[in-house]
Structures are given as C-alpha cells and as structure tokens.
Write an enzyme that holds these catalytic residues in place. Sequence first.
Site, short mmCIF file in Angstrom:
data_model
loop_
_atom_site.label_atom_id
_atom_site.label_comp_id
_atom_site.label_asym_id
_atom_site.label_seq_id
_atom_site.Cartn_x
_atom_site.Cartn_y
_atom_site.Cartn_z
N GLU A 1 -11.04 -0.25 -4.87
CA GLU A 1 -10.30 0.51 -3.06
C GLU A 1 -9.01 1.01 -3.51
OE1 GLU A 1 -10.03 -2.94 -0.43
OE2 GLU A 1 -7.84 -3.34 -1.72
N ASP B 1 0.72 -1.37 0.16
CA ASP B 1 -0.10 0.05 -0.13
C ASP B 1 1.44 1.50 -0.10
OD1 ASP B 1 -2.27 -1.79 0.39
OD2 ASP B 1 -2.59 -1.55 2.73
#
Length: 444
Positions: A195, A14
């Site tokens: 997302e 991430d």
Amino acid sequence: MANPYLPLWEYIPDGEPRVFGDRVYIYGSHDRAGSDSFCDWKLKVWSAPLDNLNDWTCHGDIFHTKDDRDHKSATSEWTERELFAPDVVEKDGKYYLYAYIIGAVGCVAVSDRPEGPFELISRYKYDFPKGSVGECGWFIDPGVLVDDDGRVYIFCGYERSFAAELNPDNMYEVIDGTYIEDIIPPGQEPDDFFEACSPRKVGDTYYLIYSPRKGNRLAYATSKSPLGPYTRRGYIVDNGVDYPAGNDHGSICQINGQWYIFYHRMTNGTIMSRRACAEKISFEPDGTIKPVEMTSLGFENSLSPYKITPAEIACVLKGGCFVTELDTFTRKIVGITDGCIIGYKYFDFGDDYSSKTMEFEASTNGCGCDCDVTIKIDNWDESGDEIGTFHVGLSGGIVKTIVKKVTGVHSVYFIVKDVYGSGWTANMFKGRQLFELNAFVFKK
Ligand code: FUB
C-alpha cells in the site's frame, strides 16, 4: 527537531511532505493517542519554514467527514467514515486535496492556500473496467503527481497498485483508457507492493515510494515515464527494526538541498497511534537510494547529551517496552522488564577531554522493584562500550550515577536487568514491570 519532529502530543501518520513556496507542509492522516482504530474523521496540516525545521506551525483542521463542535462535515451527504492517508498537490495556483475515505469513493477538495481549509469539489469520476482493482472506487492511499507538462497522475492501491491520468481541467475525472493495474509490478517478498503509493519526480526519473508487503518498510520503484514500467529498487527505511512495528507510509522530499524520507513510527502500545518522523537520505549517482537507519535525529545532525532528553524519542525499544501518553503533557517509556533495551542515535558528546568522568541523571518512576541499568555506547551487545550503570530502586525518582567520560558522536543504550530476576527467582519475577523512564541527561 528530533524524531518525532512534531510536538510529541501530535499524531500525524502517513505524512506526505510537500514544499509550497518557502514552507514545507506535512499532509497526513490524524491518529489519536492509544486508539484501537486507525485515523480520525478530520485531517490537519502542519508546516515549517524551509530555513527552520524547528519551527512547526499547526494550521488546524483542513477537512472533515463528520461534524464536530467547530467544523462541518464536507461529505455528510454520502459518508461519515474515517479519513485515511491523503495527498495534496498544487496546480495553477490552487491546492487540491485527495482524500481517502475508508469504505467510500474518495474525493477531491480545493483551496487557494496550502494550509486550507479545503472545499469539496467532487468525488472521483471514473469508468474502470469491470472486475478491475480500481472498480471498487476506494482510491486507497492516493498519491498524485503533477508533471512538468501539466499532466496529472493518480496512484493508488492496497495489495495491488493502480494508476491513471486525471483530467487537469477538473482534477477529479479519470481520463478514459489511462487506467493501469499493477503499476508496481507484482514480485516476490520482501519488496512486493502492499500500500501507500507516493509519486515524486526527481530530475527526469519518476519515483514511486510505497509500503511493501513484508516488514514495516518504505520501498521505492523507478521509471523514466510516469505510468511506468516501474522497477522495484529495494527499501529506504524500516520502522520496525528493534522498535514496536506496524505499518509504514510516507515519502521523500528535498528541503534546502537535503533529501529526507518522511515516515511514521508506533507509540502507545498500539499500531494505531503513529507519530511523524524523518531521516536524511541521499541519492547515489545512479539514482538509487541507500537504506537509512531509524534514528532519534529527525532534522538534527546530532542530539546534545547535556540537554534533558525526553525518554520517548528513543529509536530502539526492544523487549516489549513502549512509549505511552498519559495526558497531553506526560509521556514516558513503560513496560520495561528484565532484558529490555532502550536506545538513542546519536549524541554528540563534544571533544572536552578535561575530566575522566561525567554525571548521569535519569527521571524514573519506580514499580516496587530493584533493577540495574547498564549504560552502553555504540551498541547494546558485547561490541558496545559500557560507560556506567544506574540503579532504580522500589520507588524510583531521580537516579544518579557517575559514568566514564565520552567524547565524539555515539548512540546510547540502556540495558535493563532485574536484580532479583535471575537465578532461582527468575521464573517468579519473569515479565514484571521494573520502572518507567521519563527523561535523562548527562552532565559534564
Ligand atoms: O493510516 C491508515 C492506513 O494505514 C493508511 O491508509 C495506510 O497507508 C496505512 O498507513
């Protein structure tokens, strides 16, 4: 640094790349080797000088949601849950960490330095309409943009995206009336929103990098205004092409004039043990970004075939084989069965035409089997050029062979064949693990 570009024992998925001063910082979640759940109760930060992307420094832990031996939890009064994908922005000389805490309203923390540690300021303050996507308060995968005029925007979401403007005086309060749902307009697969919202401004265009519902990609949408409307533009990178797939999350960043997409890829036979990778990208004159392939290059222009290549930087792992960490110092490719393909992009073999052959050596661990491994360049199928074969016997070890001399830049593939795994014995031996691959090298 090749991909994965951080030390190979480090798992930072991430990753949000941010340039602050003369360094690039990578703010991500923290995975654990071979874990069966995402993330950790801590965040760490790494950085490198802009002029040397081979020199990554770990600044240690920057935020905790659980006490450990050396750190206090910043959130003990209200949650002890894991920290998922964060973001960090700079505003008026201070650095703000936007923490996404699973199952809890996230929070904002501050530091005087980009490398933290960060001190909790507050949970988000907001008054979203009843029944809205944002009302649950999860602030999933927050991505924050400080615009040139000082206004601050937060982008979030899982399955449906939302955005809002933050009060720039405190950085945690959502300004009433600014909340917008479906900032990435709902659409069709493959680039419908899933997302991982990450905003960036490039020139006068706002880019929202995100993970679409389908595949393992990072896609993007653009707009001329921070709160949209945004137009979906396709994808930039796919971490599941010929590689164990999972989710994807990252962003774009310009370092010394070169743009990169930062993303992560899976290891350890789980989708919850992800390592930080990067690829070079470029913008077309109309502002679009062409998709790039997943490589072993990271920040390098090419790899040297004449230096030992750790097997684990493979960018092609087909047929069920995967990278496994045995301990901090030892990782290898395991699960290698008949038909598996392992590949690396790209080696520069140079332009030395003085001989017709080269030596090749691989470090292997045997699994009590016999197999032949074909070495091809440029592709694993019939269009690839076969340059040699090595054999791995019962006990493996260092295996050697002579291969055809190669010059120029090429991808390299190993195509595995079980010597006894075909013909009438095929079913008997199907799926057995043939050997493990540690490293290899070509010698002129
Ligand atoms: O790392 C945990 C979650 O997986 C992130 O919040 C998502 O974006 C996905 O990468």
